[in-house]
Design a protein around this motif. Structure first.
Motif, PDB file in Angstrom:
ATOM      1  N   ASP A 196      -6.371 -41.901  46.392  1.00  0.00           N
ATOM      2  CA  ASP A 196      -7.378 -40.994  45.870  1.00  0.00           C
ATOM      3  C   ASP A 196      -8.758 -41.633  45.759  1.00  0.00           C
ATOM      4  OD1 ASP A 196      -5.879 -38.631  45.522  1.00  0.00           O
ATOM      5  OD2 ASP A 196      -4.849 -39.577  43.840  1.00  0.00           O
ATOM      6  N   LEU A 197      -8.818 -42.960  45.778  1.00  0.00           N
ATOM      7  CA  LEU A 197     -10.117 -43.611  45.604  1.00  0.00           C
ATOM      8  C   LEU A 197     -11.020 -43.413  46.822  1.00  0.00           C
ATOM      9  CD1 LEU A 197     -11.722 -45.164  43.552  1.00  0.00           C
ATOM     10  CD2 LEU A 197     -10.902 -47.267  44.581  1.00  0.00           C
ATOM     11  N   PRO A 198     -10.560 -43.792  48.047  1.00  0.00           N
ATOM     12  CA  PRO A 198     -11.423 -43.511  49.198  1.00  0.00           C
ATOM     13  C   PRO A 198     -11.676 -42.019  49.380  1.00  0.00           C
ATOM     14  CG  PRO A 198      -9.331 -44.483  49.905  1.00  0.00           C
ATOM     15  CD  PRO A 198      -9.356 -44.540  48.426  1.00  0.00           C
ATOM     16  N   VAL A 199     -10.673 -41.207  49.074  1.00  0.00           N
ATOM     17  CA  VAL A 199     -10.871 -39.763  49.160  1.00  0.00           C
ATOM     18  C   VAL A 199     -12.025 -39.353  48.250  1.00  0.00           C
ATOM     19  CG1 VAL A 199      -9.836 -37.537  48.571  1.00  0.00           C
ATOM     20  CG2 VAL A 199      -8.493 -39.228  49.798  1.00  0.00           C
ATOM     21  N   SER A 200     -11.983 -39.829  47.015  1.00  0.00           N
ATOM     22  CA  SER A 200     -13.025 -39.442  46.052  1.00  0.00           C
ATOM     23  C   SER A 200     -14.394 -39.963  46.475  1.00  0.00           C
ATOM     24  CB  SER A 200     -12.693 -39.999  44.665  1.00  0.00           C
ATOM     25  OG  SER A 200     -11.474 -39.482  44.229  1.00  0.00           O
ATOM     26  N   ILE A 201     -14.421 -41.234  46.943  1.00  0.00           N
ATOM     27  CA  ILE A 201     -15.716 -41.796  47.355  1.00  0.00           C
ATOM     28  C   ILE A 201     -16.271 -41.015  48.533  1.00  0.00           C
ATOM     29  CG2 ILE A 201     -16.839 -43.822  48.335  1.00  0.00           C
ATOM     30  CD1 ILE A 201     -15.004 -45.546  46.689  1.00  0.00           C
ATOM     31  N   GLY A 202     -15.384 -40.716  49.512  1.00  0.00           N
ATOM     32  CA  GLY A 202     -15.812 -39.942  50.681  1.00  0.00           C
ATOM     33  C   GLY A 202     -16.375 -38.594  50.257  1.00  0.00           C
ATOM     34  N   ILE A 203     -15.631 -37.900  49.403  1.00  0.00           N
ATOM     35  CA  ILE A 203     -16.076 -36.586  48.928  1.00  0.00           C
ATOM     36  C   ILE A 203     -17.412 -36.713  48.205  1.00  0.00           C
ATOM     37  CG2 ILE A 203     -15.575 -34.741  47.275  1.00  0.00           C
ATOM     38  CD1 ILE A 203     -12.601 -35.173  47.894  1.00  0.00           C
ATOM     39  N   GLY A 204     -17.483 -37.741  47.342  1.00  0.00           N
ATOM     40  CA  GLY A 204     -18.704 -37.941  46.565  1.00  0.00           C
ATOM     41  C   GLY A 204     -19.912 -38.170  47.461  1.00  0.00           C
ATOM     42  N   ILE A 205     -19.763 -39.086  48.442  1.00  0.00           N
ATOM     43  CA  ILE A 205     -20.897 -39.387  49.327  1.00  0.00           C
ATOM     44  C   ILE A 205     -21.263 -38.163  50.156  1.00  0.00           C
ATOM     45  CG2 ILE A 205     -21.677 -40.784  51.263  1.00  0.00           C
ATOM     46  CD1 ILE A 205     -20.111 -43.084  50.227  1.00  0.00           C
ATOM     47  N   MET A 206     -20.248 -37.483  50.686  1.00  0.00           N
ATOM     48  CA  MET A 206     -20.516 -36.292  51.502  1.00  0.00           C
ATOM     49  C   MET A 206     -21.311 -35.274  50.701  1.00  0.00           C
ATOM     50  SD  MET A 206     -17.366 -35.305  53.981  1.00  0.00           S
ATOM     51  CE  MET A 206     -15.952 -35.750  53.047  1.00  0.00           C
ATOM     52  N   PHE A 207     -20.881 -35.052  49.460  1.00  0.00           N
ATOM     53  CA  PHE A 207     -21.583 -34.049  48.655  1.00  0.00           C
ATOM     54  C   PHE A 207     -22.995 -34.516  48.316  1.00  0.00           C
ATOM     55  CE2 PHE A 207     -22.727 -31.885  44.708  1.00  0.00           C
ATOM     56  CZ  PHE A 207     -22.549 -30.578  45.102  1.00  0.00           C
ATOM     57  N   PHE A 208     -23.116 -35.804  48.052  1.00  0.00           N
ATOM     58  CA  PHE A 208     -24.417 -36.356  47.704  1.00  0.00           C
ATOM     59  C   PHE A 208     -25.402 -36.187  48.872  1.00  0.00           C
ATOM     60  CE2 PHE A 208     -27.210 -40.160  47.603  1.00  0.00           C
ATOM     61  CZ  PHE A 208     -27.896 -39.858  46.445  1.00  0.00           C
ATOM     62  N   PHE A 221     -32.352 -38.324  54.186  1.00  0.00           N
ATOM     63  CA  PHE A 221     -30.964 -38.202  54.614  1.00  0.00           C
ATOM     64  C   PHE A 221     -30.754 -37.202  55.738  1.00  0.00           C
ATOM     65  CE2 PHE A 221     -30.726 -40.121  50.506  1.00  0.00           C
ATOM     66  CZ  PHE A 221     -29.765 -41.084  50.703  1.00  0.00           C
ATOM     67  N   GLY A 222     -31.861 -36.777  56.348  1.00  0.00           N
ATOM     68  CA  GLY A 222     -31.736 -35.883  57.481  1.00  0.00           C
ATOM     69  C   GLY A 222     -31.285 -34.509  57.047  1.00  0.00           C
ATOM     70  N   SER A 223     -30.962 -33.688  58.045  1.00  0.00           N
ATOM     71  CA  SER A 223     -30.675 -32.293  57.739  1.00  0.00           C
ATOM     72  C   SER A 223     -29.198 -31.964  57.875  1.00  0.00           C
ATOM     73  CB  SER A 223     -31.490 -31.398  58.671  1.00  0.00           C
ATOM     74  OG  SER A 223     -31.083 -31.657  60.002  1.00  0.00           O
ATOM     75  N   GLU A 224     -28.396 -32.989  58.131  1.00  0.00           N
ATOM     76  CA  GLU A 224     -26.988 -32.696  58.392  1.00  0.00           C
ATOM     77  C   GLU A 224     -26.219 -32.413  57.096  1.00  0.00           C
ATOM     78  OE1 GLU A 224     -24.109 -33.890  61.945  1.00  0.00           O
ATOM     79  OE2 GLU A 224     -25.860 -35.091  61.476  1.00  0.00           O
ATOM     80  N   LEU A 225     -25.520 -31.264  57.078  1.00  0.00           N
ATOM     81  CA  LEU A 225     -24.698 -30.917  55.919  1.00  0.00           C
ATOM     82  C   LEU A 225     -23.265 -31.341  56.196  1.00  0.00           C
ATOM     83  CD1 LEU A 225     -25.880 -27.253  55.333  1.00  0.00           C
ATOM     84  CD2 LEU A 225     -26.637 -29.271  54.111  1.00  0.00           C
ATOM     85  N   TYR A 226     -22.561 -31.707  55.166  1.00  0.00           N
ATOM     86  CA  TYR A 226     -21.158 -32.076  55.382  1.00  0.00           C
ATOM     87  C   TYR A 226     -20.212 -31.133  54.662  1.00  0.00           C
ATOM     88  CZ  TYR A 226     -23.151 -36.317  57.165  1.00  0.00           C
ATOM     89  OH  TYR A 226     -23.855 -37.196  57.897  1.00  0.00           O
ATOM     90  N   PHE A 227     -20.743 -29.991  54.209  1.00  0.00           N
ATOM     91  CA  PHE A 227     -19.917 -29.121  53.374  1.00  0.00           C
ATOM     92  C   PHE A 227     -18.720 -28.547  54.113  1.00  0.00           C
ATOM     93  CE2 PHE A 227     -24.152 -28.489  51.169  1.00  0.00           C
ATOM     94  CZ  PHE A 227     -23.876 -29.484  50.247  1.00  0.00           C
ATOM     95  N   ASP A 228     -18.890 -28.312  55.436  1.00  0.00           N
ATOM     96  CA  ASP A 228     -17.747 -27.775  56.191  1.00  0.00           C
ATOM     97  C   ASP A 228     -16.630 -28.813  56.289  1.00  0.00           C
ATOM     98  OD1 ASP A 228     -19.478 -29.286  57.655  1.00  0.00           O
ATOM     99  OD2 ASP A 228     -19.102 -28.240  59.548  1.00  0.00           O
ATOM    100  N   SER A 229     -17.010 -30.074  56.630  1.00  0.00           N
ATOM    101  CA  SER A 229     -15.990 -31.127  56.692  1.00  0.00           C
ATOM    102  C   SER A 229     -15.357 -31.321  55.329  1.00  0.00           C
ATOM    103  CB  SER A 229     -16.594 -32.460  57.126  1.00  0.00           C
ATOM    104  OG  SER A 229     -17.509 -32.261  58.158  1.00  0.00           O
ATOM    105  N   LEU A 230     -16.207 -31.309  54.314  1.00  0.00           N
ATOM    106  CA  LEU A 230     -15.743 -31.526  52.945  1.00  0.00           C
ATOM    107  C   LEU A 230     -14.706 -30.484  52.542  1.00  0.00           C
ATOM    108  CD1 LEU A 230     -16.668 -32.978  50.052  1.00  0.00           C
ATOM    109  CD2 LEU A 230     -17.613 -30.729  49.691  1.00  0.00           C
ATOM    110  N   SER A 231     -15.043 -29.205  52.778  1.00  0.00           N
ATOM    111  CA  SER A 231     -14.149 -28.152  52.301  1.00  0.00           C
ATOM    112  C   SER A 231     -12.842 -28.136  53.093  1.00  0.00           C
ATOM    113  CB  SER A 231     -14.848 -26.795  52.371  1.00  0.00           C
ATOM    114  OG  SER A 231     -15.292 -26.557  53.680  1.00  0.00           O
TER     115      SER A 231
END
Lengths: 763, 45
Positions: A196-208, A221-231
């Motif tokens: 769950d730790l890398p999962v949480s960090i990945g999710i956290g960074i993606m959302f950030f 941070f550019g214009s790229e959104l990660y919400f689709d990958s995240l969800s």
């Protein structure tokens, strides 16, 4: 429809009355408020409920009772949830009505735990639904950006789509991801690294990054959104976990309903007058005098007060023959009183009884069991740490190499590393295959107490079987009858049956089964049972009739007979031996097939039994088992298994009796067959409902196949990671490609696992 | 294209409303037993 004739107290069975006692009542009944009044809600587990018609029947039966407000019945869990008014009825009334309708009611173990389970499973389902629905909607907002020319979407619409995506990713982050975050936090606090730790960090960074890109598309941070990958990522991960949780709950529920029993009650004789009173076993104390009926278990260790008793201690000692006890001798809690009501004076209750000692022996053995889960953590920990370090180093190096693009590029690369490895394929590799295997087994009536047991089973190299009830049918059958020249078979069997009908010895029971075909039984008088020898009776035609051992009928057994695999029983009249009956234990029909299958897989087969040499050797020969041990106490079995484990063997233990409990817990993997003692079922890793030995070999072959697929999956996940991590680190893997790779590898792993479900035809 | 200024916020609200509806359904145990309710109509007397 309210019944006008409520059940009177005296029409309730004594054992059900215990349901009204406060200590029992609390476990399966909760107080709730319903339409402004205080009512009780009870959960009953129902035995004998098989189809939808039963549901109708049960609900009608209960709702016709006075004071019942609402009934909900579930076939899958075999439960009835009843809402009732405590001022108008009692729990024992409801239970009696259910019993009268043909369903045996058992109080649920804990209504609080059951309510909590339902709450948790609803919450898990809602988390999945939230993430799934938001995912669909976020895709709607994101896809246009992928497929359109940059000029086609106006900046205003583009901003609106970004904000909409951001808004819908909030429920995912705050609500759906909560289990990952809290597990990661718990891991951190205990200084461990979990999935769950890398999962949480990945999710956290993606959302950030996504958040910054949403509100400042031209920023760092550019214009790229990660919400689709995240969800999508969250949705897949949560769905997998929910399925696993459901499977586990279903297996646990099935086991629960097997081990659940009515609270034991006992008849205590109070004071000088010995007034009988029904009390629950928990209320007994030392020096109480209790009366135990024939066929009941002794509630505590005690000393016999009645002149004699026959007890069955098979569950505790493995000795299958009834034991004779005289006044002043000890009886053991958990053993059965076989004949007539007897009185005992209690010497030990609760934790000091031998029964509880066996239970605690089992508990100790099960906690000492090597935990594969720990091993998995040992491997996963360093790998996850490596990923975190690799992502960190990659980000740092890129920051140093290209300071002009920092921090967007380094973070993008770190996210790519985290996503590409995001333990999806790796974490799905094992559970997906094992879930599929568990599903196949469940269809065949093999319940698994934990997925890790499949791996243990696949690695087992010694299969140790218990004898009675595991390899053989539980009862004796007659193999041969030898008659004196002047006696015909019908007379001999008639006499034997008539005299045997006064005894509960297994041989007597087998003889009675034989005599069922006789039209009429001869009349006998003065029948008397001499313990450990046999029976004596008087017949008007034949004079004194004796049935029993060689010594009992007055002959000397020849020297070979103690080793004889068969039990012999003699029938004599005044002229001497009339007939000899030989008994065999019969193998279950598919025992040999199961043993042969396991032998073809190069497994060693052991037979561990508490029985005498003769019968054990006989069964070993019939079942073609090479290594057998006889006259073993539970401790001896435990010792044998421990010795073999010390030599590096992995043992699968197959048993049923209570005395197998400790050894079931010590073995690397264990099976409880059929109607095993409830206690050993709760300690077994696999429960075979049909009781067929072939299901053991079937389970083994599935486990072996599953392990092969798990290895393929792990190899695939490893190759994928080895290839992708370096690519992601050097920046050749944009996050969207990483997401695709993750999804593709997951699909590959899951479809490979699904092959197990088609395994049945091949085996 | 101007309609999107209305439709996109509306779709967000709709999605949130559907999530709330699913939450209500889940927590009133609608998904607890999917088999019995479906069969009940077949066994009505």
């Amino acid at each position: 429809m309210v019944s006008n004739s409520p059940l009177a107290s005296d029409s309730i069975d004594a054992d059900l009355l215990a349901l009204d006692q406060a200590s029992v009542f609390r476990t399966f009944t909760a107080t709730k408020s319903h339409k402004g009044t205080t009512v009780s809600e009870s959960i009953f587990l129902l035995k004998g409920m098989h189809c939808a018609v039963c549901i109708k029947h049960i609900e009608q039966t209960l709702s016709q009772l006075k004071g019942v407000l609402q009934v909900k019945t579930q076939l899958a869990t075999q439960q009835a949830r009843v809402l009732w008014d405590p001022t108008q009825t009692r729990a024992s009334f409801l239970a009696q009505a259910l019993r009268n309708a043909g369903y045996e009611p058992l109080p649920a173990r804990s209504i609080q735990a059951e309510d909590e389970r339902i709450r948790q499973s609803n919450l898990a389902l809602w988390r999945v639904l939230v993430s799934g629905f938001c995912m669909m909607q976020i895709m709607m907002y994101t896809v246009p950006a992928y497929y359109s020319n940059p000029t086609e979407i106006t900046p205003q619409i583009d901003a609106l789509l970004r904000w909409a995506s951001w808004l819908l990713s909030l429920p995912i982050l705050i609500f759906s991801c909560q289990p990952f975050f809290s597990a990661a936090w718990a891991d951190l606090r205990h200084r461990r690294i979990g999935m769950d730790l890398p999962v949480s960090i990945g999710i956290g960074i993606m959302f950030f990054i996504g958040t910054l890109a949403t509100f400042n598309p031209t920023g760092l941070f550019g214009s790229e959104l990660y919400f689709d990958s995240l969800s999508m990522f969250v949705f897949f991960l949560l769905s997998g976990r929910m399925l696993e949780q459901r499977l586990r709950a279903r297996t646990a529920g099935a086991v629960d309903s097997i081990i659940q029993r009515l609270p034991q009650t006992v008849e205590r004789l109070n004071g000088e007058n010995q007034t009988p009173e029904i009390v629950s076993v928990q209320m007994l104390s030392v020096n109480d005098i209790v009366r135990v009926k024939a066929g009941e278990a002794f509630p505590a260790d005690g000393i016999l007060i009645s002149s004699e008793a026959y007890v069955d201690e098979a569950l505790l000692t493995g000795e299958s023959r009834p034991q004779h006890r005289r006044a002043g001798q000890e009886v053991i809690a958990g053993s059965y009183n076989l004949r007539g009501p007897v009185q005992i004076k209690i010497t030990q209750v609760g934790n000091t009884t031998r029964f509880s000692k066996i239970v605690s022996l089992m508990e100790r053995a099960s906690t000492e069991k090597p935990k594969i889960a720990q091993l998995a953590d040992q491997i996963a920990g360093p790998f996850l740490l490596f990923i975190l370090v690799a992502a960190g180093i990659a980000a740092a190096v890129w920051w140093w190499l290209q300071p002009s693009q920092a921090p967007a590029l380094p973070l993008k690369i770190a996210v790519a590393v985290l996503i590409v490895t995001c333990p999806c394929a790796l974490s799905l590799a094992t559970p997906a295959a094992m879930l599929a295997a568990a599903g196949v087994m469940a269809k065949h009536g093999i319940l698994i107490q934990g997925l890790r047991n499949i791996e243990q089973l696949a690695h087992a190299d010694i299969f140790a079987f218990d004898k009675t009830g595991t390899l053989t049918e539980g009862s004796l059958i007659i193999s041969k009858v030898e008659l004196r020249s002047d006696t015909d078979q019908e007379t001999a069997i008639g006499l034997a049956t008539a005299i045997a009908s006064h005894s509960l010895h297994p041989i007597s029971i087998a003889l009675q089964a034989l005599g069922e075909k006789c039209k009429s039984l001869p009349f006998l008088t003065h029948i008397q049972e001499i313990p450990n020898r046999g029976l004596i009776g008087q017949s008007p035609e034949h004079g004194e009739i004796r049935l029993g051992s060689a010594a009992h009928v007055g002959i000397v057994e020849n020297s070979s007979s103690p080793k004889d695999e068969r039990l012999v029983c003699y029938l004599s009249d005044v002229k001497g031996i009339m007939a000899q009956f030989y008994f065999n234990e019969t193998l279950k029909t598919d025992t040999v097939a199961a043993i042969d299958t396991l032998k073809r897989e190069n497994k060693k087969i052991w037979l561990l039994s508490g029985d005498r040499d003769g019968p054990v050797g006989h069964v070993a020969r019939l079942a073609r088992i090479d290594q057998s041990w006889s006259q073993l106490q539970p401790q001896d079995k435990l010792h044998l298994v421990q010795q073999a484990q010390a030599q590096g063997h992995r043992i699968a233990m197959v048993g049923d009796g209570l005395n197998d409990g400790p050894v079931l817990a010590q073995a690397n993997v264990s099976f409880a067959l059929g109607k095993a003692a409830p206690l050993s079922q709760s300690y077994a890793d696999f429960i075979v409902l049909s009781g067929k030995p072939t299901d053991v070999s079937f389970a083994y072959r599935i486990a072996k196949h599953t392990l092969r697929i798990v290895k393929q999956n792990l190899a695939w996940a490893a190759i994928y990671n080895v290839l992708c991590i370096p690519l992601a680190v050097v920046g050749m893997f944009p996050p969207w490609l990483a997401g695709l790779g993750m999804a593709a590898s997951s699909i590959a792993v899951v479809s490979n696992a699904l092959r197990i479900t088609h395994l049945r035809e091949k085996l | 294209m101007e309609s999107l200024f209305l439709l996109i916020p509306f779709s967000v609200l709709l999605a949130l409303a559907i999530i709330a509806l699913l939450g209500w359904a889940v927590h009133s145990n609608q998904f607890e037993d999917l088999d019995t309710e479906g069969e009940r109509i077949l066994h009505d007397d």
